[in-house]
Enzyme design. Sequence first.
Site, PDB file in Angstrom:
ATOM      1  N   PRO A  33      -8.830   4.736   3.207  1.00 36.47           N
ATOM      2  CA  PRO A  33      -8.361   3.362   3.714  1.00 36.47           C
ATOM      3  C   PRO A  33      -8.762   2.920   2.738  1.00 36.47           C
ATOM      4  O   PRO A  33      -9.726   2.586   2.063  1.00 36.47           O
ATOM      5  CB  PRO A  33      -9.269   3.452   4.763  1.00 36.47           C
ATOM      6  CG  PRO A  33      -9.380   5.169   5.627  1.00 36.47           C
ATOM      7  CD  PRO A  33      -9.765   5.394   4.236  1.00 36.47           C
ATOM      8  N   ARG A  34      -8.069   1.139   2.668  1.00 31.06           N
ATOM      9  CA  ARG A  34      -8.526  -0.540   2.199  1.00 31.06           C
ATOM     10  C   ARG A  34     -10.102  -0.609   1.649  1.00 31.06           C
ATOM     11  O   ARG A  34      -9.982  -0.281   0.450  1.00 31.06           O
ATOM     12  CB  ARG A  34      -7.717  -0.910   2.694  1.00 31.06           C
ATOM     13  CG  ARG A  34      -6.021  -0.615   2.563  1.00 31.06           C
ATOM     14  CD  ARG A  34      -5.239  -2.078   3.492  1.00 31.06           C
ATOM     15  NE  ARG A  34      -3.891  -1.719   3.657  1.00 31.06           N
ATOM     16  CZ  ARG A  34      -2.642  -3.076   3.880  1.00 31.06           C
ATOM     17  NH1 ARG A  34      -3.999  -3.808   4.709  1.00 31.06           N
ATOM     18  NH2 ARG A  34      -1.740  -2.674   4.251  1.00 31.06           N
ATOM     19  N   ASP A  35     -10.064  -0.182   2.540  1.00 35.56           N
ATOM     20  CA  ASP A  35     -11.824  -0.682   2.113  1.00 35.56           C
ATOM     21  C   ASP A  35     -13.128   0.134   1.546  1.00 35.56           C
ATOM     22  O   ASP A  35     -13.045  -0.282   0.496  1.00 35.56           O
ATOM     23  CB  ASP A  35     -12.697  -0.987   3.866  1.00 35.56           C
ATOM     24  CG  ASP A  35     -13.086   0.229   4.191  1.00 35.56           C
ATOM     25  OD1 ASP A  35     -12.170   1.689   3.850  1.00 35.56           O
ATOM     26  OD2 ASP A  35     -13.979   0.472   5.179  1.00 35.56           O
ATOM     27  N   GLU A  52       1.017  -0.885   0.451  1.00 31.36           N
ATOM     28  CA  GLU A  52      -0.033  -0.707   0.143  1.00 31.36           C
ATOM     29  C   GLU A  52       1.118   1.142  -0.254  1.00 31.36           C
ATOM     30  O   GLU A  52       0.399   2.361  -0.478  1.00 31.36           O
ATOM     31  CB  GLU A  52      -0.611  -0.254   1.044  1.00 31.36           C
ATOM     32  CG  GLU A  52      -2.482   0.791   1.408  1.00 31.36           C
ATOM     33  CD  GLU A  52      -2.389   0.870   2.854  1.00 31.36           C
ATOM     34  OE1 GLU A  52      -3.568   2.030   2.653  1.00 31.36           O
ATOM     35  OE2 GLU A  52      -2.103   0.796   3.277  1.00 31.36           O
TER      36      GLU A  52
END
Length: 671
Positions: free
Chosen positions: A337-339, A286
């Site tokens: 964020p990842r989601d 990431e």
Amino acid sequence: MSVLDSKVPKGPLKDKWTDYKNHIDLVNPANKRNIDVIIVGTGLAGGSAAATLAELGYNVKAFCYQDSPRRAHSIAAQGGINAAKNYQGDGDSIYRLFYDTVKGGDYRSREANVYRLAEVSANIIDQCVAQGVPFARDYGGQLDNRSFGGVLVSRTFYAKGQTGQQLLLGAYSAMNRQIARGKIQMFNRHEMLDVVKVNGKARGIIARNLVTGEIERHSAHAVVIASGGYGNVYFLSTNAMGSNATAAWKIHKKGAFFANPCYTQIHPTCIPRSGDYQSKLTLMSESLRNDGRIWVPKKMEDVLAIREGKLKPTQIAEEDRDYYLERRYPAFGNLVPRDVASRAAKERCDAGYGVNATGEAVYLDFKSAIERYGNEQAKLHGLNNPSKEKITELGEGIVRAKYGNLFQMYEKIVDQDPYKTPMMIYPATHYTMGGVWVDYNLMTTVEGLYCIGEANFSDHGANRLGASALMQGLADGYFVLPYTIGDYLSNEIRTGAIPTDTPEFEEAEKAVTDQINFFINNKGSHSVDYFHKKLGKIMWDKCGMSRNAAGLKEAMSEIKAVREEFYKEVNVPGSANEMNPELEKAGRVADFLELGELFAKDALMREESCGGHFREESVELDGEQKGEAKRNDAEFAYVSAWEYKGEPADAVLHKEQLEFKDIELKQRSYK
């Protein structure tokens, strides 16, 4: 009244951990020599716990299924480890790390645990530097930091794209010192297949020697599970193929509640799958989102031309590119964020803008970063009017220094030079926030049985922020468990050695042996992988990035049907008394086939969208947040902890209500 007791200490949040440590019972050094602790798993959480407990004087028995702790899956972590050091002077603090973690987890984590995590984070960096972990440093020699998704500061310490490997080698060196001293008894190539309870307390495990097939009994005064997450329930994931949920699932069946199984992290930057015969997916850190910009073409004709090989992404004009994260989330841009990033990529690909042959890929482009760094370096080198080629050369040099091994890995897998053409990425199953329920002491609902690292549920809520997995694993192992387990073991100093020739060990060993014999003697018509792939497809299609009630109900019945077929038709070649990887897989997939159904049950029960759990029925219909996840704090601000009752469908729900006294519950916006 809930049967769950989180055992969170009283008092102000910032004082809880200090006051707790001031009042716990201790074990004196002479008594520690008479106490045994079993640790299952030797990744960052288990390895750091084993080294620390042995350093304190306990006798540690450490188990891993790999041929060495160096091969634990923690080694695959790339991007970094968070800590509230504020070396950048950009406003970071313990409270901000705590706030970002709770907010990033969509307000579904326990405040006290997260604050403690933020509090001890700085100690982790000091510990690892002392061990010789080669963190990146800036021009002046200070430890460098970079930013990660979901935050507005730079708090992530890193070692190129090899942070997990370097941290694991630090923990492994600390373990080796204790192995040489005889304080750690190391059992490589061993797999825990059951936990043994005596009078309600965890007193040992049954393990299989994976080389000889021998079934062994091991006793201890306490057992610690540090066996990682259950991402491989999807079959295709970024996890190593050996990563499994057996240790965690076996203790669940012996009374340890399993919490929030539906909270699974889909990582936004993974290399897209290439075909149906692939067995795992590859993570791209990431950290790449610090400098890479994510986009798809704006025009459908450009998308089709790229898929047909008639057009290259570098030929798409800037005004014809949709930098959709920057467009939708201007405050955080590519560092949402990842989601959020994962669902946004899925939305673009579902709308038909995916750029590879399968339509499941978006671009991660470093062209802007290379130009920016190149111009900066040209000025530093005193170059006037440098050529475009020189700027590119200088910029690529900086990118290579920061991300070189990641770019090299991508090129080897995809056979494209990411310096010259944008990377292709797509979301993939990565980390599991759910896991075994633990209290503030990291003890499960079984006395004397602890669970640390990714195997427990405790710190990340419904979504893990990047670079927080390594932080939690090392916090649990180095700085939390050694205190909390000591408080419990202070009552064991008169217990004496735990014998293994008891009915409880006999019964557990028989259950393990019976299952092994069943698999060996069951001459079915399909391989273990046949069933694992069937399970994975159900999980991805119906319990993946988005879920709905109808699909989850179908998933539960379909998984049960696959499980029934598995026990009738699975074929395991070879014998039990030898190295037999198919036998190992059979036991693990049997556990996944139960866990998968509980996962779907948990997701069906949670009629809200939060973090890694996105229910299509729970979406903001208007306003600035239109189309985003809609949380329901009035009804679902709790941890769902499931008690085993035989069939997964019969599991009983217990709720730990979450209280937010130091953080105001807000709509999670990154716009």
